[in-house]
Design a protein around this motif. Structure first.
Motif, mmCIF file in Angstrom:
data_model
loop_
_atom_site.group_PDB
_atom_site.id
_atom_site.type_symbol
_atom_site.label_atom_id
_atom_site.label_comp_id
_atom_site.label_asym_id
_atom_site.label_seq_id
_atom_site.Cartn_x
_atom_site.Cartn_y
_atom_site.Cartn_z
ATOM 1 N N GLY A 172 -4.561 -4.119 24.049
ATOM 2 C CA GLY A 172 -5.418 -4.342 24.835
ATOM 3 C C GLY A 172 -7.177 -2.728 24.000
ATOM 4 N N LYS A 173 -6.481 -2.877 23.133
ATOM 5 C CA LYS A 173 -7.547 -1.644 22.657
ATOM 6 C C LYS A 173 -8.896 -2.802 22.893
ATOM 7 N N SER A 174 -8.857 -3.505 21.324
ATOM 8 C CA SER A 174 -10.126 -4.165 21.583
ATOM 9 C C SER A 174 -10.675 -5.035 22.577
ATOM 10 N N THR A 175 -10.166 -5.414 22.902
ATOM 11 C CA THR A 175 -10.760 -5.674 25.116
ATOM 12 C C THR A 175 -11.173 -4.604 25.215
ATOM 13 N N LEU A 176 -10.519 -3.814 25.950
ATOM 14 C CA LEU A 176 -11.316 -2.760 26.165
ATOM 15 C C LEU A 176 -11.972 -2.362 26.165
ATOM 16 N N SER A 177 -12.264 -1.751 24.750
ATOM 17 C CA SER A 177 -12.931 -1.163 24.099
ATOM 18 C C SER A 177 -14.058 -1.773 24.197
ATOM 19 N N MET A 178 -14.663 -3.600 23.801
ATOM 20 C CA MET A 178 -15.419 -3.869 24.102
ATOM 21 C C MET A 178 -16.286 -4.213 25.553
ATOM 22 N N HIS A 179 -15.181 -4.408 26.336
ATOM 23 C CA HIS A 179 -16.135 -4.355 27.190
ATOM 24 C C HIS A 179 -16.202 -3.212 28.066
ATOM 25 N N VAL A 180 -16.416 -1.769 27.610
ATOM 26 C CA VAL A 180 -16.423 -0.515 27.595
ATOM 27 C C VAL A 180 -17.864 -0.814 26.556
ATOM 28 N N TYR A 181 -17.425 -1.051 25.990
ATOM 29 C CA TYR A 181 -18.742 -1.184 24.420
ATOM 30 C C TYR A 181 -20.215 -1.853 25.220
ATOM 31 N N LEU A 182 -19.761 -2.998 25.624
ATOM 32 C CA LEU A 182 -21.518 -3.942 26.039
ATOM 33 C C LEU A 182 -21.417 -3.359 27.357
ATOM 34 N N GLU A 183 -21.184 -2.729 28.202
ATOM 35 C CA GLU A 183 -21.404 -1.891 29.375
ATOM 36 C C GLU A 183 -22.148 -1.038 28.837
ATOM 37 N N ILE A 184 -22.331 0.125 27.834
ATOM 38 C CA ILE A 184 -23.041 1.326 27.035
ATOM 39 C C ILE A 184 -24.296 0.902 27.041
ATOM 40 N N ARG A 185 -23.740 -0.477 26.602
ATOM 41 C CA ARG A 185 -25.436 -0.885 25.775
ATOM 42 C C ARG A 185 -26.569 -1.552 26.814
ATOM 43 N N ARG A 186 -25.457 -2.049 27.787
ATOM 44 C CA ARG A 186 -26.528 -2.339 28.870
ATOM 45 C C ARG A 186 -27.310 -1.335 29.672
ATOM 46 N N ARG A 187 -26.409 -0.344 29.706
ATOM 47 C CA ARG A 187 -27.365 0.661 30.525
ATOM 48 C C ARG A 187 -28.207 1.614 29.335
ATOM 49 N N MET A 188 -28.749 0.784 28.515
ATOM 50 C CA MET A 188 -29.396 1.460 27.366
ATOM 51 C C MET A 188 -29.425 2.431 26.176
ATOM 52 N N LEU A 189 -28.400 2.628 26.450
ATOM 53 C CA LEU A 189 -28.290 3.473 25.649
ATOM 54 C C LEU A 189 -27.261 3.152 24.014
ATOM 55 N N LYS A 190 -27.917 4.259 23.164
ATOM 56 C CA LYS A 190 -27.367 3.276 21.402
ATOM 57 C C LYS A 190 -25.641 3.972 21.406
ATOM 58 N N ALA A 191 -25.717 2.934 20.475
ATOM 59 C CA ALA A 191 -23.541 3.194 20.406
ATOM 60 C C ALA A 191 -22.999 1.900 19.416
ATOM 61 N N GLU A 192 -22.085 2.582 18.738
ATOM 62 C CA GLU A 192 -21.806 1.260 18.096
ATOM 63 C C GLU A 192 -20.283 1.371 18.191
ATOM 64 N N LEU A 193 -19.286 -0.500 18.125
ATOM 65 C CA LEU A 193 -18.194 -0.112 17.994
ATOM 66 C C LEU A 193 -17.656 -0.550 17.073
ATOM 67 N N LEU A 194 -17.212 0.823 16.785
ATOM 68 C CA LEU A 194 -15.965 1.226 15.408
ATOM 69 C C LEU A 194 -14.945 -0.302 15.052
ATOM 70 N N ASP A 195 -14.372 -0.615 15.057
ATOM 71 C CA ASP A 195 -13.456 -2.086 15.233
ATOM 72 C C ASP A 195 -12.370 -1.741 14.094
ATOM 73 N N GLY A 196 -11.090 -1.340 14.486
ATOM 74 C CA GLY A 196 -9.976 -0.480 12.850
ATOM 75 C C GLY A 196 -10.358 -1.635 12.221
#
Length: 204
Positions: A14-38
């Motif tokens: 479930g790494k990819s699924t959970l990381s994507m959900h959390v990453y999107l929420e970080i971006r929605r909260r106006m924070l800078k973020a990058e998703l580094l998929d293995g």
């Protein structure tokens, strides 16, 4: 200074699924973020590496260093990578000032039953060498900051628990205290598709 969220666990946990959900929420909260998929990192930064312990650890070190550079410049890093060995994960904790390890904990028999890509079956048949959980070990984290039991929890519950943990420790502003913007999985996939067209990622 940014933070790094590192999702570790067996393939299919479930790494990819959970990381994507959390990453999107970080971006929605106006924070800078990058998703580094293995898989994306291996394709572009570690394509010459195999799957020996030495090469796996080197790949983890490279992702950790990229995360360090991002964090130093105020960009949060969200990583989805197996990182099967405890020593390499501890190295991340030493390098990264704000390192949060999230263990997607799921029994081998469950991830095998989810085997949508047929990877475990191929590993059992000897077609894939050094496959984590079958012919190469996964050392369970001894000090993960967050544990998501993905065989017992829904995605919604796991994501909520992660976000609440981050809010409680001031990594993330609470929803009621921050501006929000629209950012969806479609936005992220459009970018990934562009990378695939240019040869930087696999076609999905």
């Amino acid at each position: 200074m940014g933070f790094t969220l590192w999702f570790t666990g067996l393939s299919g946990a479930g790494k990819s699924t959970l990381s994507m959900h959390v990453y999107l929420e970080i971006r929605r909260r106006m924070l800078k973020a990058e998703l580094l998929d293995g898989d994306l990192i291996r394709t572009n930064f570690s394509s010459e590496l195999g799957f020996s312990r030495e090469h796996r650890d080197l790949n983890v070190r490279r992702i950790g260093f990229i995360s360090h550079l991002l964090n130093k410049n105020g960009v949060n890093s969200v990583v989805a990578a197996i990182a099967p060995f405890e020593e390499a994960r501890q190295q991340n904790r030493t390098l990264l000032d704000n390192y949060v390890e999230i263990w997607c904990k799921c029994p081998l028999e469950v991830v095998e039953s989810r085997d949508v890509k047929g990877l475990y079956a191929r590993a059992r048949a000897g077609e894939i060498k050094a496959f984590t959980g079958i012919t190469s070990p996964y050392e369970e984290p001894v000090g993960a900051d967050i544990v998501c039991e993905t065989d017992k929890e829904t995605v919604t519950v796991s994501v909520r628990n992660i976000l609440e943990w981050l809010e409680d420790r001031d990594f993330l502003p609470k929803v009621e205290n921050c501006k929000r913007r629209d950012y969806s999985k479609h936005d992220e996939e459009s970018w990934r598709q562009r990378l695939a067209e240019l040869g930087y990622a696999k076609q999905r």
